[in-house]
Design an enzyme around this catalytic site. Structure first.
Site, PDB file in Angstrom:
ATOM      1  N   SER A 276       0.795  -1.234   0.000  1.00  0.00           N
ATOM      2  CA  SER A 276       0.000   0.000   0.000  1.00  0.00           C
ATOM      3  C   SER A 276       0.823   1.277   0.000  1.00  0.00           C
ATOM      4  O   SER A 276       0.259   2.367  -0.148  1.00  0.00           O
ATOM      5  CB  SER A 276      -0.949   0.012   1.214  1.00  0.00           C
ATOM      6  OG  SER A 276      -2.040  -0.855   1.015  1.00  0.00           O
ATOM      7  N   ASP A 311      -7.250  -1.680  -2.754  1.00  0.00           N
ATOM      8  CA  ASP A 311      -7.039  -2.075  -1.356  1.00  0.00           C
ATOM      9  C   ASP A 311      -5.935  -1.204  -0.759  1.00  0.00           C
ATOM     10  O   ASP A 311      -4.798  -1.643  -0.579  1.00  0.00           O
ATOM     11  CB  ASP A 311      -6.682  -3.560  -1.285  1.00  0.00           C
ATOM     12  CG  ASP A 311      -6.696  -4.094   0.138  1.00  0.00           C
ATOM     13  OD1 ASP A 311      -6.921  -3.304   1.066  1.00  0.00           O
ATOM     14  OD2 ASP A 311      -6.462  -5.301   0.318  1.00  0.00           O
ATOM     15  N   TRP A 312      -6.284   0.038  -0.479  1.00  0.00           N
ATOM     16  CA  TRP A 312      -5.349   1.014   0.109  1.00  0.00           C
ATOM     17  C   TRP A 312      -5.450   0.898   1.628  1.00  0.00           C
ATOM     18  O   TRP A 312      -6.469   1.222   2.222  1.00  0.00           O
ATOM     19  CB  TRP A 312      -5.744   2.402  -0.359  1.00  0.00           C
ATOM     20  CG  TRP A 312      -4.906   3.544   0.166  1.00  0.00           C
ATOM     21  CD1 TRP A 312      -3.975   3.521   1.161  1.00  0.00           C
ATOM     22  CD2 TRP A 312      -4.959   4.901  -0.295  1.00  0.00           C
ATOM     23  NE1 TRP A 312      -3.443   4.763   1.354  1.00  0.00           N
ATOM     24  CE2 TRP A 312      -4.027   5.643   0.472  1.00  0.00           C
ATOM     25  CE3 TRP A 312      -5.693   5.567  -1.268  1.00  0.00           C
ATOM     26  CZ2 TRP A 312      -3.823   7.007   0.293  1.00  0.00           C
ATOM     27  CZ3 TRP A 312      -5.489   6.925  -1.450  1.00  0.00           C
ATOM     28  CH2 TRP A 312      -4.565   7.637  -0.686  1.00  0.00           C
ATOM     29  N   GLU A 313      -4.369   0.447   2.247  1.00  0.00           N
ATOM     30  CA  GLU A 313      -4.352   0.281   3.702  1.00  0.00           C
ATOM     31  C   GLU A 313      -3.291   1.190   4.316  1.00  0.00           C
ATOM     32  O   GLU A 313      -2.133   0.788   4.386  1.00  0.00           O
ATOM     33  CB  GLU A 313      -4.121  -1.182   4.049  1.00  0.00           C
ATOM     34  CG  GLU A 313      -5.197  -2.115   3.465  1.00  0.00           C
ATOM     35  CD  GLU A 313      -5.062  -3.560   3.922  1.00  0.00           C
ATOM     36  OE1 GLU A 313      -4.482  -3.819   5.005  1.00  0.00           O
ATOM     37  OE2 GLU A 313      -5.531  -4.442   3.195  1.00  0.00           O
ATOM     38  N   PHE A 314      -3.688   2.376   4.787  1.00  0.00           N
ATOM     39  CA  PHE A 314      -5.014   2.959   4.858  1.00  0.00           C
ATOM     40  C   PHE A 314      -4.877   4.440   4.536  1.00  0.00           C
ATOM     41  O   PHE A 314      -3.881   5.068   4.921  1.00  0.00           O
ATOM     42  CB  PHE A 314      -5.612   2.813   6.261  1.00  0.00           C
ATOM     43  CG  PHE A 314      -5.780   1.402   6.706  1.00  0.00           C
ATOM     44  CD1 PHE A 314      -6.824   0.623   6.228  1.00  0.00           C
ATOM     45  CD2 PHE A 314      -4.878   0.845   7.590  1.00  0.00           C
ATOM     46  CE1 PHE A 314      -6.988  -0.688   6.652  1.00  0.00           C
ATOM     47  CE2 PHE A 314      -5.031  -0.457   8.014  1.00  0.00           C
ATOM     48  CZ  PHE A 314      -6.079  -1.235   7.548  1.00  0.00           C
TER      49      PHE A 314
END
Length: 820
Positions: A276, A311-314
């Protein structure tokens, strides 16, 4: 396909002279006829762009020879029975090479006809493969699914999704043939990396994964996407697909899977936990532009994909890299990214005639949700996958339910709601991590419930050293600290410290009987709707989703009209969890309970008197209530849609009874009750007016005070007479003390009080429930109580949540009421 004559190139040699009456039968060259719109170097090493080359046209080249006969003067090429190319030849031609461009994939029998005039001789058939990533050249994938997966199918209009990970083909030996895709609406493929700064990736596999990504990105710009592991994705021979096909790996299996299940949606999930880092560069629009253009090319290359998952965390921080995260600017960048991706997908839809989905997996904690305006982003998105798991884990020694719907029974009200201060005296910043809190926060932002998908854990998180001796509440492992992550071998389903596959939990901890094996006991927190297994002797504790908790999630999704459920990750399931997802989503909502009405009659009044009547309604589901009152002709109401109404009696010459009916509705169910209003003539002695008494509960051996409110229209003195069964004793008066005898089980008995003015008498009846609770001692301020201890105080039974001394039940959060 138009027949291509102009661009055909025909190499030929005249090997004989005079023409014969019949053409020669041609023979096709021995070399394989294989082509591909995406050329993969299946044996090579190098960057993604070196290994994968996409093109729009393939150049067909067919070498042929007629070993005898007189040759021919024209030819025709067939794919199966479809004529795809034809052309003329010099008379007597007996060999040559036919070449022409082609733009459609498939697997066919190739035939070449050599003709003399209109008389043709056809060659024997030969397979020709024209591969493309839509999988049209592939047969439907043969499946090898665990038979524990039922043939449920999908649910129209609902999401049943799961992640499939690229690395699952290695140690887990889980390839695409094992995915129960017949029960899935969506497969999320994990993961597609972004080139650029990826420092977090160095933390796993002693840096090997990071080095592999550097190789893959060697010819790419920062913020372009690539394939991380080309051997797994496109080079390795996999079950169900010919080992000689031009495109191999799990991508070839996914292409063939789409041939079996054409309605299945497969989305590449870009990013993930340790991938990410580059997302945080998306506050720069130029970086987003590079990324969006790269994703478009990626989808054009790999046509079996149906969109993209982010799915970018976060956004905002608290991801794997503590140095990254901008709480102010990441959120707007996320919304802009969704807008720009949607615009790109719309372009792609116009170009291809297909439909593409845009989804995103998001963090479920309050501190993750607050950094993004998901209400603004949702207009560009099809679904938001809320990762309602990983709430607790062995990254520290604080135990808890890692995927509970609600707060655990061990949490105080303040801990659950995020109010008050923590153990260090610091004010709490937000509510506890739970599935319900996540969904409610998103709904409060204005996100449409039909775009929300709730997460299911197909794995457990666990600790060592969780001992009962250390538990604040004996018997509740969630109140004891851990002593490091759960350990075990891969054969035991432990692929990394602190994590165990669900199928291993089911086999090695729960057991076939469901009551626990190998020293484990199976627990379920009813309040949290969360499962766990615990070995008291060795201190191993695992918190996970069980079929029961997953069914509860499905019912929750139905109750709140969510899109569905998704699971991480499919290789860890034995079918139990996916089956339960279906069962929960098809089981309907959590049953709604109808409201109750407490008011009773008769109500005695005199002509012209006004009396207030309260419905005394309640609802176990805390649904908002509406009211509808209907009075018999003669009675006048102050309103007809309020909880309480003022009733004016008519003038009567003799005692007359009237019906007063109230209906209470919770939006789905309703309850109706009719009360009799007795009107006495003015001047005659009117009976006392008695307010109905509500039902009560009292513990055996305990006492409760009941107050009767009564008036007399003439102001006469009133007397009270109580009629009680043998289980109760009572002292007469308007305020009576009722004492319960001992019972062997909870017992409900009627009590009647008669109110008299010396002339007329009125009876009112209510119920007393005697609780079988004599085993509980009376609360003592000096006594120490621990979690689970029960006491009686003020005729109520209370249960301690944790250790307490001197805190009065009914006034302190440490006590919860068991009866009222």
């Amino acid at each position: 396909m138009k027949l291509n004559k102009i661009t055909s190139y025909i190499g030929f040699a005249l090997l004989s002279g005079g023409a014969l009456a019949a053409p020669s039968t041609p023979t096709l060259d021995w070399q394989p006829q294989q082509y591909s719109f995406v050329e993969v170097n299946v044996d090579g090493l190098g960057s993604y762009k070196q290994l994968v080359k996409a093109k729009d046209v393939v150049d067909i080249s067919i070498k042929w020879n007629a070993w005898s006969g007189s040759g021919g003067d024209n030819y025709k090429v067939y794919f199966d029975d479809l004529l795809v190319n034809q052309g003329s030849l010099p008379a007597g031609t007996k060999s040559g090479v036919v070449q022409f461009p082609y733009t459609k994939s498939g697997r066919h029998q190739l035939y070449l006809e050599l003709c003399e005039g209109t008389v043709c001789a056809r060659s024997a058939g030969k397979e020709i493969v024209i591969a493309d990533t839509d999988g049209a050249h592939l047969a439907p994938l043969p499946m090898n699914v665990d038979p524990n997966n039922r043939n449920n199918g999908t649910i129209p209009g609902r999401v049943t999704g799961a992640y499939f990970v690229e690395w699952g083909i290695y140690g887990r030996n889980y390839d695409v043939t094992k995915i129960p895709a017949h029960n899935l609406s969506h497969i999320l493929y994990g993961f597609i990396p972004i080139c650029g700064p990826n420092e977090s990736l160095k933390s796993i596999e002693i840096g090997n994964s990071w080095r592999a990504l550097q190789t893959a990105c060697a010819d790419s710009q920062d913020y372009e996407v690539v394939i991380h592991d080309p051997w797994a994705a496109v080079q390795k021979s996999m079950p169900g697909v010919d080992a000689k096909d031009p495109i191999r790996g799990v991508y070839s299996q996914l292409m063939a899977l789409k041939q079996r299940y054409p309605d299945l949606k497969i989305l590449p999930s870009v990013g993930g936990w340790t991938l990410s880092d580059p997302f945080h560069g998306f506050t720069n629009k130029a970086n987003r532009d590079t990324f969006v253009a790269s994703v478009k090319q990626f989808l054009k290359t790999w046509k079996f994909y149906d969109g993209v998952d982010i799915d970018w965390e976060f956004p905002g921080g608290d991801g794997p890299n503590p140095d990254l995260g901008d709480p102010i600017n990441d959120g707007p960048a996320y919304v802009a990214l969704m807008q720009e991706l949607r615009a790109m997908l719309d372009e792609l839809e116009a170009e291809t005639g297909r439909q593409y989905e845009l989804t995103s997996a998001i963090g479920a904690g309050y501190d993750k949700i607050e950094d993004v305006d998901y209400q603004a982003a949702q207009q560009y998105m099809d679904y938001i996958f809320a990762m309602t798991y990983d709430f607790y884990g062995a990254w520290n020694n604080e135990t808890g339910h890692q995927t509970g719907i609600y707060c655990g029974s061990h949490l105080s009200t303040d801990e659950c709601n995020g109010t008050g201060v923590d153990d260090n005296g610091v004010p709490r910043k937000g509510p506890a991590y739970t599935g319900d809190h996540a969904i409610q926060l998103l709904l409060q932002q204005g996100v449409q419930p039909s775009k929300l998908v709730m997460g299911v854990a197909m794995y457990g998180r666990g600790w060592e050293g969780v001992l009962d001796a250390n538990a604040a509440i004996p018997g509740n492992p969630m109140t004891a600290p851990g002593n490091g992550p759960l350990t075990g071998s891969t054969s035991e389903g432990v692929w990394e410290p602190g994590i165990m596959d669900y199928k291993a939990i089911a086999a090695n901890a729960v057991g076939q009987g469901g009551s626990g094996v190998n020293g484990y006991e199976v627990g379920y927190d009813e309040q949290a709707q969360a499962a766990y297994v615990w070995n008291r002797s060795n201190g191993k504790l695992i918190t996970y989703d069980s079929p029961r908790s997953v069914i509860a999630k499905g019912q929750y999704a139905n109750t709140h009209q969510l899109a569905g459920l998704f699971g991480w990750e499919i290789d860890a399931d034995n079918g139990d969890i996916l089956n339960a997802m279906y069962d929960g989503l098809t089981a309907g909502e959590i049953p709604n309970r109808a409201p109750t009405i407490g008011v009773s009659g008769p109500i005695n009044v005199t002509s012209g008197q006004v009396v207030n009547v309260d419905a005394q309604a309640s609802d176990l589901d805390n649904d908002p209530l509406t009211y509808s009152w209907v009075a018999a002709p003669g009675l006048a109401l102050s309103a007809n849609n309020t909880a309480a109404v003022a009733v004016t009696a008519p003038s009567v010459a003799q005692q007359t009874s009237y019906d007063l009916t109230v209906t209470v509705n919770d939006g789905a169910l309703s309850t109706t009750k009719t009360i009799v209003v007795v009107v006495n003539p003015e001047g005659a002695n009117a009976a006392p007016v008695v307010t109905p008494v509500s039902d009560i509960s009292v513990n055996e051996g305990a006492s409760a005070t009941v107050n009767v409110s009564a008036t007399d229209p003439e102001g006469a003195a009133l007397s009270y007479s109580w009629s009680v069964p043998a289980e109760l004793s009572v002292a007469n008066g308007s305020s009576a003390t009722i004492t319960a005898a001992n019972v062997t089980a909870d017992t409900t008995v009627p009590v009647t009080v008669t109110v008299s003015d010396g002339v007329n008498a009125v009876d009112t009846t209510f119920n007393v429930t005697i609780k079988d609770g004599a085993e509980y001692p009376t609360w003592d301020r000096s006594t120490v109580y621990v979690g689970g201890d029960r006491v009686i105080h003020n005729s109520n039974v209370f249960e301690a949540k944790w250790w307490t001394q001197g805190e009065e039940p009914g006034t302190a959060d440490v006590w919860k009421a068991v009866t009222n």
